[in-house]
Enzyme design. Structure first.
Site: not given
Ligand code: FAD
Ligand code: NAD
Length: 479
Positions: A187-188, A280, A282, A454
């Site tokens: 996944g890119a 790939v 979430r 600037h």
């Molecule tokens: P979450 O942050 O997922 O929080 C949900 C919470 O609910 C969790 O603590 C979970 O344990 C809890 N929960 C779930 N079900 C239950 C239940 N039944 N009872 C009680 N608690 C429960 N987004 C950005 O904007 N910028 C970034 O740079 C960025 N980088 C990312 C990097 C990575 C590696 C990943 C994986 C994601 C990244 N994201 C980024 C995406 C961002 O993390 C999510 O969009 C954001 O966390 C979503 O917020 P949320 O509050 O909806 O859910």
């Molecule tokens: P993504 O949706 O950004 O990218 C997933 C990629 O995987 C896509 O390009 C898709 O075509 C590819 N893919 C799917 N199935 C595949 C397969 N079988 N083989 C090869 N490629 C495949 O998802 P992500 O990178 O997992 O990130 C998840 C979410 O977390 C994103 O939607 C993003 O909103 C959030 N996130 C945000 C940030 C940020 O804001 N900087 C950083 C990390 C994550």
């Protein structure tokens, strides 16, 4: 405290904890239920974002960027360091400390705002009751309004199941204890590019296999093309049109490795990696979140169905963040959290979903807001373009970092800005200026008439606005 609340928020990620704090600020008796358990077996507020998402990934992106700069860029500045050594344990410890400070900070904010923090797994029952299970204990709470903010989890692939620390998701990839020699990434997307960059900078050879034939299709084509060129130059081996067929864990030369087979236009291919990161996308956490009697409607992809105000099919029950439609971004969830708090308090609130900035924190960074050129073309919109490359920016030259550009798209007749796309250093900071301008309904001319300090990278935004009208100063313009 009784078990009745004005508002119960389920989930303490950036959507839920922000909503809970705003509800409490507005005078409502608020509880927030969360079930996150960290790798030390302790509950930890902040959800995916603080524990295993935005924050730890940015900590490692920063550290690995400095490591690469020390190796590659410092000599160009006339700074000789001798040999630069990586202390991965210290780098990871720094990341973990940042996470624990920030997650602890949310607990402190909850206390200061008198929010009841409840540990356990919540399930919405009928009549705005919430059942919470924590260990052997089951408790039922009730509230006037419920906010569901239970977030999302990594999608797993049947042909690449997570396994033995060899096939990992983003959480595993934030915690390797040594730099793997060869990493494969499926996944890119944003995670693949950010975490692929971290490990490449730290010395791994990284191959990214992407099923689609278009690179970052959600970004403006010109920006995505520029970024792809930069990543390839850095050594990220990005292979488009690569469809994963199978994975197998094999012992090769006494080392457990992952054999990956995939298909591209030339046929079946095989690669062996020390680690495979599956990134790939979430999926929303809706498996356990409500009882049948609560009757919430899910859409066809499993997200909780909500209207523009984030209200679900049940009056008084709201859902926000990654568990509902829209980009899975922390700031989008937080804004929804603020909006529903205001609505519950009887105030007017809304969100402009057209102006949610997106950022990819690689180097160069990619950041954009509004429409891409391909979206404007598809809509038959009449538009103007202004582009300014950082190579013509004095500040970028002084920093020794001239890759990328600022691109502004404005409406053909009114000149109102429709989209801003940036690839380059500090794009994540620069894009905020575009978001503010667009929120205020600015035209490209408005930015062109604004005075920028600037030398600053922001001047590229100024010059791109001038270029919309063919009058940028520091690049040649068409006569
Ligand atoms: P979450 O942050 O997922 O929080 C949900 C919470 O609910 C969790 O603590 C979970 O344990 C809890 N929960 C779930 N079900 C239950 C239940 N039944 N009872 C009680 N608690 C429960 N987004 C950005 O904007 N910028 C970034 O740079 C960025 N980088 C990312 C990097 C990575 C590696 C990943 C994986 C994601 C990244 N994201 C980024 C995406 C961002 O993390 C999510 O969009 C954001 O966390 C979503 O917020 P949320 O509050 O909806 O859910
Ligand atoms: P993504 O949706 O950004 O990218 C997933 C990629 O995987 C896509 O390009 C898709 O075509 C590819 N893919 C799917 N199935 C595949 C397969 N079988 N083989 C090869 N490629 C495949 O998802 P992500 O990178 O997992 O990130 C998840 C979410 O977390 C994103 O939607 C993003 O909103 C959030 N996130 C945000 C940030 C940020 O804001 N900087 C950083 C990390 C994550």
């Amino acid at each position: 405290m009784s078990d009745n609340y004005d508002v119960i928020v389920i989930g303490a990620g950036p959507a839920g904890y922000v909503s809970a704090i705003r509800c409490a600020q507005l005078g409502m008796k608020t509880a927030c239920i969360d079930n996150w358990i960290n790798d030390k077996g302790k509950s930890s507020l902040g959800g995916t974002c603080l524990n295993v998402g935005c924050i730890p990934s940015k900590a490692l992106l920063q550290s690995s960027e400095l490591f690469e700069q020390a190796n590659k860029s410092f000599p160009q500045h006339g700074i000789k360091l001798g040999s630069v050594e990586l202390d991965l344990k210290a780098m990871m410890a720094r990341k973990n400390k940042i996470v624990s400070e920030l997650t602890g900070g949310i607990s402190a904010l909850f206390k200061a705002n008198k929010i009841k923090s409840i540990e356990g797994t919540a399930k919405l029952l009928a009549d705005k009751k919430v059942e919470v299970i924590c260990g052997a204990e089951k408790t039922v709470y009730s509230a006037q309004s419920i906010v569901i903010a239970c977030g999302s989890s990594s999608i797993e692939l049947v042909n690449a199941p997570l396994s033995e620390d060899l096939i990992v998701d983003s959480t595993g990839a934030l915690a390797f204890d040594a730099v793997p020699e060869k990493i494969g990434v499926i996944g890119a997307g944003i995670i693949g590019l950010e975490l692929g960059s971290v490990w490449r900078r730290l010395g791994a050879s990284v191959t990214v296999l992407e099923a689609q034939d278009v690179f970052i299709p959600i970004a403006d084509k010109q920006i995505a093309r520029d970024a792809l060129r930069a990543y390839k130059k850095q050594g990220l081996d990005i292979r488009l049109n690569a469809r994963l067929l199978s994975t197998e864990i094999k012992t090769i030369n006494k080392r457990k490795q992952v054999e990956v087979t995939y298909q591209d236009e030339k046929g079946d291919q095989r690669e062996v990696f020390d680690k495979l990161i599956v990134a790939v996308g979430r999926k929303p956490n809706t498996d356990y979140i409500f009882d049948d009697e609560a009757e919430l409607i899910l859409d066809e992809r499993g997200f909780i169905h909500v209207n523009d105000q984030c209200e679900t099919s049940q009056p008084g029950v709201y859902a926000i963040g990654d568990v509902v439609r829209g980009p899975m971004l922390a700031h989008k969830g937080s804004e929804e959290g603020m909006m529903v708090a205001e609505l519950i308090a009887g105030k007017y609130a809304s969100i402009n979903y057209d102006l949610i900035p997106a950022v990819i924190y690689t180097h160069p960074e990619l950041a954009w807001v509004g429409k891409t050129e391909q979206q404007l073309n598809a809509a038959g919109e009449n538009y103007k373009i202004g582009v300014f490359p950082f190579v013509a920016s004095g500040r970028a030259k002084a920093q020794g970092d001239t890759s990328g550009m600022v691109k502004i798209l404005s409406q053909g007749e009114t000149d109102r800005i429709l989209g801003v796309h940036i690839v380059g250093s500090h794009a994540s900071e620069l894009i905020a200026q575009a978001v503010i301008a667009m929120e205020l309904g600015a035209s490209a001319e408005d930015i062109a008439l604004t005075i920028f300090a600037h030398p600053s990278l922001s001047e590229a935004l100024h010059e791109a606005a001038l270029a919309v009208d063919n009058r940028a100063i520091h690049i040649m313009q068409k006569k």
